[in-house]
Design an enzyme around this catalytic site. Sequence first.
Site, PDB file in Angstrom:
ATOM      1  N   ALA A 119       1.019  -1.231   0.107  1.00  0.00           N
ATOM      2  CA  ALA A 119       0.079  -0.055   0.069  1.00  0.00           C
ATOM      3  C   ALA A 119       0.984   1.390  -0.055  1.00  0.00           C
ATOM      4  O   ALA A 119       1.971   1.312   0.615  1.00  0.00           O
ATOM      5  CB  ALA A 119      -0.924   0.065   1.167  1.00  0.00           C
ATOM      6  N   LYS A 140       5.933   0.294   8.106  1.00  0.00           N
ATOM      7  CA  LYS A 140       5.122   1.562   7.441  1.00  0.00           C
ATOM      8  C   LYS A 140       6.216   2.383   7.666  1.00  0.00           C
ATOM      9  O   LYS A 140       6.892   2.874   8.820  1.00  0.00           O
ATOM     10  CB  LYS A 140       3.925   1.792   8.498  1.00  0.00           C
ATOM     11  CG  LYS A 140       3.325   3.173   7.933  1.00  0.00           C
ATOM     12  CD  LYS A 140       2.201   3.415   9.006  1.00  0.00           C
ATOM     13  CE  LYS A 140       1.210   4.511   8.318  1.00  0.00           C
ATOM     14  NZ  LYS A 140       0.208   4.954   9.336  1.00  0.00           N
ATOM     15  N   ASP A 283     -11.432   5.530  12.810  1.00  0.00           N
ATOM     16  CA  ASP A 283     -11.825   5.719  11.246  1.00  0.00           C
ATOM     17  C   ASP A 283     -12.088   3.951  11.045  1.00  0.00           C
ATOM     18  O   ASP A 283     -11.177   3.520  10.265  1.00  0.00           O
ATOM     19  CB  ASP A 283     -10.305   5.730  10.856  1.00  0.00           C
ATOM     20  CG  ASP A 283     -10.421   6.134   9.417  1.00  0.00           C
ATOM     21  OD1 ASP A 283     -11.646   6.209   8.736  1.00  0.00           O
ATOM     22  OD2 ASP A 283      -9.682   6.239   8.516  1.00  0.00           O
TER      23      ASP A 283
END
Length: 549
Positions: A119, A140, A283
């Site tokens: 991603a 990440k 979220d």
Amino acid sequence: MFSLTQTTSRQRDIIEVVLRNGWDYMRVLLTGGKADEPKLPTPAVLRNILVDLGPVYIKLGQLMSTRPDLLPADYIEVLSTLQAEVPPVPWSEVEIVIRQQLRLPLEETFAKINFQPVAAGSIAQTHRATLADGREVALKIQRPGIDAIVAQDISLLKTLAELVARTDFGQTFDIVSIADEFSNALQAELDFTQEAGYTDQLRRNLSKSRWFDPKQLVVPEIYWEFTTEKLLVMEWLHGVPLLSADLVTKNGKDPRTQRREITTLLLRAFFQQLYIDGFFHADPHPGNLFYLDDGRVALIDCGLVGRLDPRTQQILTEMLLAIVDLDAQRCTQLTLQLSDSSGAVNLVRLENDYARMLRKYFNLSLSQMNFSKIFYEVLQTARNNKIRMPSNLGLYAKTLANLEGTGRIFDPELNLIEEIKPLMTDLFRRQLLGEDPLQALLRTALDIKSLSLQSPRLTELLLDRVTSETLKWNLTIKEIDPLRRSLDDSANRLSFSIVVGCLIIGAAIISSSAQTNQLSLISNVLFASASFLGLWLVITILRSGRLRR
């Protein structure tokens, strides 16, 4: 006025994008002109502007989508679809960042790294890797140079906020504070240790519950020995996004039963976060809810969280009941308790607006009501009445909307009221009795005992002061000083008006019977004095603005 066109090329890029998309208000503001009250472009135009401005402004738009207390529902819906379509950073650049963040050489830390990202976003991109000890992890990594771009865009955002703050709109909604909130949120996105801390907190909170089986819910483990501000290393979870899950009969349970159980699990987990823990994943869109290969459900991407203090939790619980009962008066009272605004509020208008809004739902059954939509309308009604609500209510409303929306898509037969009814009952029992009813009873008994011991003495003291005439009352009436000053000004002006009138009348009498030059002179002096005082009185009234009200 300070003009943004005098500074950097980035600001000129923004002006070009605004001009190309036809946002007239911002075009005037950016070029140093005098603008009227702020006017937002249409949702579609605003989305195009943010996309054209690049990844950081897309992230800003995503943050704006969490604030239904500031923006109407159609803007929230459009901004929620924003996705940063950015090309991944080449591995050669990503590798430099990773090596800078690791304590040990890259080769000693990882046994394997997939150079192709799984991603890529506006702030970071994610790679799959295997640690030297065999554990599979997600890496990440922050995009190189993004911190400088964010700092520059934050500076521009604050400058624009200062310009808008000069308007009545900017002062009513405290635009500078809102810009600071968004700036802090953007800055926080750059510190991955903060997201790691949030993830750990959620993991601890959800590891125990009386509403669901904690073993069925997973929050990825953080590997702190490798995590830094620009590198986040966490457990790799094998699964797919929840809405993509292909459920099959397992352990005697058909897909329909599994969907119902998963929906119940998520609703109970989030109600615990909202109404008990006061710390929630803000979220929960479908991409952040995963169905794992072993049948469990996972919450990922915990970078955006919200907080609710116990008082706000109690008020929001009562607000849900007021919405269920379609009680406009109670909604009004609870809105004022939640409000951050200090200005006067027209209570009759606010209650009428709520009654008009809730009237649409009179003929609907509870199972047909969309509670997150109704809460959006509650926030919009407050905004229309210039009532500023705390920012965490925006996150609360957006979380409810995402959760309810995902739940209804995943399980079309969802009856939200039936799901939350036992939770609400338990919540009110907790609010009345606390976690430990016996302890609450003992504490109440001690308070009653203390009151019974003090009451006779306090009563005696009160009666003694009343009989000896030493009792004094201190009353404070809100805004009495401005009223007193206004009355004083009015009395002074009235006195001046009487004096001016008397001078004019006296001058007229003397002038009509004047036989000598001396009397004529006195008459002219009186007329001149009256004219001067009258002119001064008119000027002071005009400068005060009283005639314009």
